[in-house]
Enzyme design. Sequence first.
Site, PDB file in Angstrom:
ATOM      1  N   ASP A 104       0.836  -1.203   0.000  1.00  0.00           N
ATOM      2  CA  ASP A 104       0.000   0.000   0.000  1.00  0.00           C
ATOM      3  C   ASP A 104       0.874   1.257   0.000  1.00  0.00           C
ATOM      4  O   ASP A 104       2.042   1.205   0.391  1.00  0.00           O
ATOM      5  CB  ASP A 104      -0.888   0.027   1.253  1.00  0.00           C
ATOM      6  CG  ASP A 104      -1.855  -1.138   1.279  1.00  0.00           C
ATOM      7  OD1 ASP A 104      -2.166  -1.673   0.202  1.00  0.00           O
ATOM      8  OD2 ASP A 104      -2.290  -1.510   2.388  1.00  0.00           O
TER       9      ASP A 104
HETATM   10  N1  URA Z   1      -1.224  -5.952   3.930  1.00  0.00           N
HETATM   11  C1  URA Z   1      -1.740  -4.699   3.928  1.00  0.00           C
HETATM   12  O1  URA Z   1      -2.796  -4.458   4.492  1.00  0.00           O
HETATM   13  N2  URA Z   1      -1.052  -3.751   3.273  1.00  0.00           N
HETATM   14  C2  URA Z   1       0.131  -3.962   2.660  1.00  0.00           C
HETATM   15  O2  URA Z   1       0.720  -3.040   2.095  1.00  0.00           O
HETATM   16  C3  URA Z   1       0.642  -5.274   2.670  1.00  0.00           C
HETATM   17  C4  URA Z   1      -0.047  -6.235   3.325  1.00  0.00           C
END
Ligand code: URA
Length: 239
Positions: A104
Amino acid sequence: MKTMRLDRLISTCTGLSRSDAKTMIKKGLVSVNGNGIKRPEQKVNPLQDSVIFEGAPIEYREHTYVMLHKPAGVITATKDAEHKTVMDLVEKRYKKLSPVGRLDKDTEGLLLLTDDGNLAHRLLSPAKGVKKCYEALLDVEAGEREKKMFEEGLDIGDEKKTLPAQLKTDDKDATKVYITIQEGRYHQVKRMVEAIGGKVLYLKRLSMGSLYLDDSLGKGNFRELTKEEIQGLMNDVGL
Ligand code: URA
């Protein structure tokens, strides 16, 4: 393996521009199988010929593997009209690589970039169950109950519950946790933490299979994987 031009080999393996590679060859800094070669267009077989550049052997790899310490604020994409992407952080010679999976925008940590589609596909395949470990800061304390819930699988609103995952708490701070998952669902860690009644305040990926984020890589920095790291990933997915 087909043959390739000597200047292309030198440029691919050293990061020098094609014209700089040509200049170096013309200066006599390259030998092939023990013979000095001054012709940039000379054809070589990178897997069979011994190419020495400025006294050191050129090691040809068919694919390129780069570890990036992704900082928060950049998106995991190859192109974006609005936002800075992870590909904006790497040198020009790595621009053709693709990220393996996604983190993310606000997540930091280990991101692998490669042009090895076969390895990437296997690392992401649910059937391989490659483990990813994250460090997270939560707005709640986690304990035995939460560990058990992670182990048993959580309903995060998808058709199926999550596969068993591990949650470990830091010895001194029960809001600091280490979460290991074997899938890669959308926002998976954040949704798992929501399912135990909390929120993720900070998230960093530490590892993917046998590959660990290099502690000495600052945020936004990157380096090529070592031979051992590449071999480790190959072993992880049965290649
Ligand atoms: N899980 C999440 O919620 N976000 C990420 O970036 C990676 C794994």
